[in-house]
Design a protein around this motif. Structure first.
Motif, PDB file in Angstrom:
ATOM      1  N   TYR A 168       0.824  -1.209   0.000  1.00 27.47           N
ATOM      2  CA  TYR A 168       0.000   0.000   0.000  1.00 27.47           C
ATOM      3  C   TYR A 168       0.853   1.253   0.000  1.00 27.47           C
ATOM      4  CZ  TYR A 168      -3.338   3.439   1.989  1.00 27.47           C
ATOM      5  OH  TYR A 168      -4.119   4.540   2.240  1.00 27.47           O
ATOM      6  N   CYS A 169       0.614   2.096  -0.981  1.00 28.26           N
ATOM      7  CA  CYS A 169       1.193   3.436  -1.025  1.00 28.26           C
ATOM      8  C   CYS A 169       0.084   4.417  -0.674  1.00 28.26           C
ATOM      9  CB  CYS A 169       1.744   3.727  -2.429  1.00 28.26           C
ATOM     10  SG  CYS A 169       2.067   5.472  -2.776  1.00 28.26           S
TER      11      CYS A 169
ATOM     12  N   ARG B 195       6.832  10.444  -2.532  1.00 31.85           N
ATOM     13  CA  ARG B 195       5.906   9.619  -3.309  1.00 31.85           C
ATOM     14  C   ARG B 195       6.632   8.409  -3.897  1.00 31.85           C
ATOM     15  NH1 ARG B 195       1.215   9.002  -2.942  1.00 31.85           N
ATOM     16  NH2 ARG B 195       2.106   8.970  -0.891  1.00 31.85           N
ATOM     17  N   ARG B 196       7.817   8.650  -4.446  1.00 30.71           N
ATOM     18  CA  ARG B 196       8.580   7.560  -5.058  1.00 30.71           C
ATOM     19  C   ARG B 196       8.969   6.509  -4.021  1.00 30.71           C
ATOM     20  NH1 ARG B 196      13.438  10.191  -7.335  1.00 30.71           N
ATOM     21  NH2 ARG B 196      12.661  12.260  -6.809  1.00 30.71           N
TER      22      ARG B 196
ATOM     23  N   SER C  36       7.398   5.823  -1.264  1.00 30.99           N
ATOM     24  CA  SER C  36       6.177   5.117  -0.857  1.00 30.99           C
ATOM     25  C   SER C  36       5.831   3.995  -1.833  1.00 30.99           C
ATOM     26  CB  SER C  36       5.008   6.102  -0.747  1.00 30.99           C
ATOM     27  OG  SER C  36       5.181   6.973   0.350  1.00 30.99           O
ATOM     28  N   VAL C  37       6.061   4.233  -3.134  1.00 34.32           N
ATOM     29  CA  VAL C  37       5.823   3.183  -4.133  1.00 34.32           C
ATOM     30  C   VAL C  37       6.830   2.050  -3.949  1.00 34.32           C
ATOM     31  CG1 VAL C  37       5.770   2.632  -6.599  1.00 34.32           C
ATOM     32  CG2 VAL C  37       4.778   4.783  -5.785  1.00 34.32           C
TER      33      VAL C  37
ATOM     34  N   ALA D 147       5.758  -0.077  -1.080  1.00 34.50           N
ATOM     35  CA  ALA D 147       4.577  -0.886  -1.415  1.00 34.50           C
ATOM     36  C   ALA D 147       4.946  -2.093  -2.256  1.00 34.50           C
ATOM     37  CB  ALA D 147       3.555  -0.021  -2.151  1.00 34.50           C
TER      38      ALA D 147
ATOM     39  N   LEU E 298      -1.962   1.699  -5.022  1.00 29.98           N
ATOM     40  CA  LEU E 298      -1.186   2.926  -5.187  1.00 29.98           C
ATOM     41  C   LEU E 298      -2.142   4.116  -5.205  1.00 29.98           C
ATOM     42  CD1 LEU E 298       1.295   1.772  -8.004  1.00 29.98           C
ATOM     43  CD2 LEU E 298       1.600   1.634  -5.520  1.00 29.98           C
TER      44      LEU E 298
ATOM     45  N   PRO F  72       0.045   7.942  -6.756  1.00 34.51           N
ATOM     46  CA  PRO F  72       1.492   7.717  -6.843  1.00 34.51           C
ATOM     47  C   PRO F  72       2.208   8.715  -7.746  1.00 34.51           C
ATOM     48  CG  PRO F  72       0.354   6.168  -8.262  1.00 34.51           C
ATOM     49  CD  PRO F  72      -0.713   6.900  -7.484  1.00 34.51           C
TER      50      PRO F  72
ATOM     51  N   THR G  67       7.234   3.986 -11.847  1.00 36.65           N
ATOM     52  CA  THR G  67       5.972   3.484 -11.301  1.00 36.65           C
ATOM     53  C   THR G  67       5.243   2.624 -12.331  1.00 36.65           C
ATOM     54  OG1 THR G  67       5.787   5.413  -9.868  1.00 36.65           O
ATOM     55  CG2 THR G  67       3.772   4.151 -10.253  1.00 36.65           C
TER      56      THR G  67
END
Length: 238
Positions: free
Chosen positions: A85-86, A144-145, A147-148, A151, A161, A164, A176
């Motif tokens: 999960y992002c 953001r990057r 967090s991906v 995930a 996502l 994202p 992504t």
């Protein structure tokens, strides 16, 4: 009631109420193995709340939400183990480095031999040079990057996502896209929430449009592409 055959993500009649407000009024979604579905809609349409339910962050008020065969209400731990999960905001520890975030995730999930994949993902997202810098000074796009990356680390059966692409440069967008394609190739189900219609139709095969906490349409990505797609999207939001 169990998940429908073929649906790795199975949402039916989902309602989420905060006090007297329905953040999600009635959402139905199915995402099969190897499929990527985009959630589109204005702010407040219920996209992020739906994602939070599937990630086990917010409990459903009523309805069904099943991920990888596990009901998020009755089997929360098994459901969470199946998900990467992002979140749309937050999720990072300001005083921790990207590598420390990855170490913690790997320990919590009891991953073995995770380091090469972690290094590869950091390089893919142009975060290799800042792997040992605390995230407090990161730009929004860098967060953001990362967090991906977090995930995707454990190659989950369900990849969620949420926004994202927000504030992310073209390199991050391309990275992504590659993560989504890799997940689909492994047979994972992918759900991408975004307000960027043009990117959604590039990375997903289908698009679900939410309005006022209700799914108003699910159409092919081709139907939402280009100028014709923009007009169709506006009509659904009217």
């Amino acid at each position: 009631m169990g998940s429908r055959v073929g649906a790795v993500i199975d949402v039916a009649g989902l309602q989420v109420r905060f006090g007297t407000v329905d953040a999600v009024a009635c959402v139905d979604l199915q995402v099969e193995a190897g499929q990527a579905l985009a959630l589109l809609g204005r702010n407040g349409a219920g996209k992020s709340t739906t994602m939070r339910v599937l990630a086990g962050v917010v409990p459903p008020t009523s309805g069904r939400a099943v991920v990888a065969g596990h009901d998020v209400r009755t089997e929360p731990l098994l459901a969470k183990r199946s998900v990467g999960y992002c979140p749309d905001v937050g999720g990072l520890v300001p005083r921790a480095t990207p590598w420390e975030h990855l170490q913690l995730s790997a320990r919590l999930r009891r991953l073995e031999g995770w380091e090469p994949r972690a290094r590869g993902l950091l390089e893919q997202f142009d975060l290799g040079d800042v792997a040992h810098r605390v995230t407090a000074g990161f730009s929004h796009g860098m967060g953001r990057r990362l967090s991906v990356v977090l995930a995707a680390l454990h190659e989950p059966e369900v990849l969620l996502l949420d926004e994202p692409f927000d504030g992310v440069d073209p390199l991050g967008v391309e990275a992504t896209f590659a993560v989504v394609e890799d997940a689909r190739a492994r047979g994972a189900a992918v759900l991408v929430s975004t307000h960027l219609r043009d990117l959604a139709v590039q990375v997903c095969s289908e698009v679900a449009v939410l309005r006022g906490g209700v799914r108003v349409a699910t159409v092919s990505a081709d139907h939402m592409a280009g100028d014709e797609g923009a007009r169709a999207y506006r009509a659904l939001l009217a």
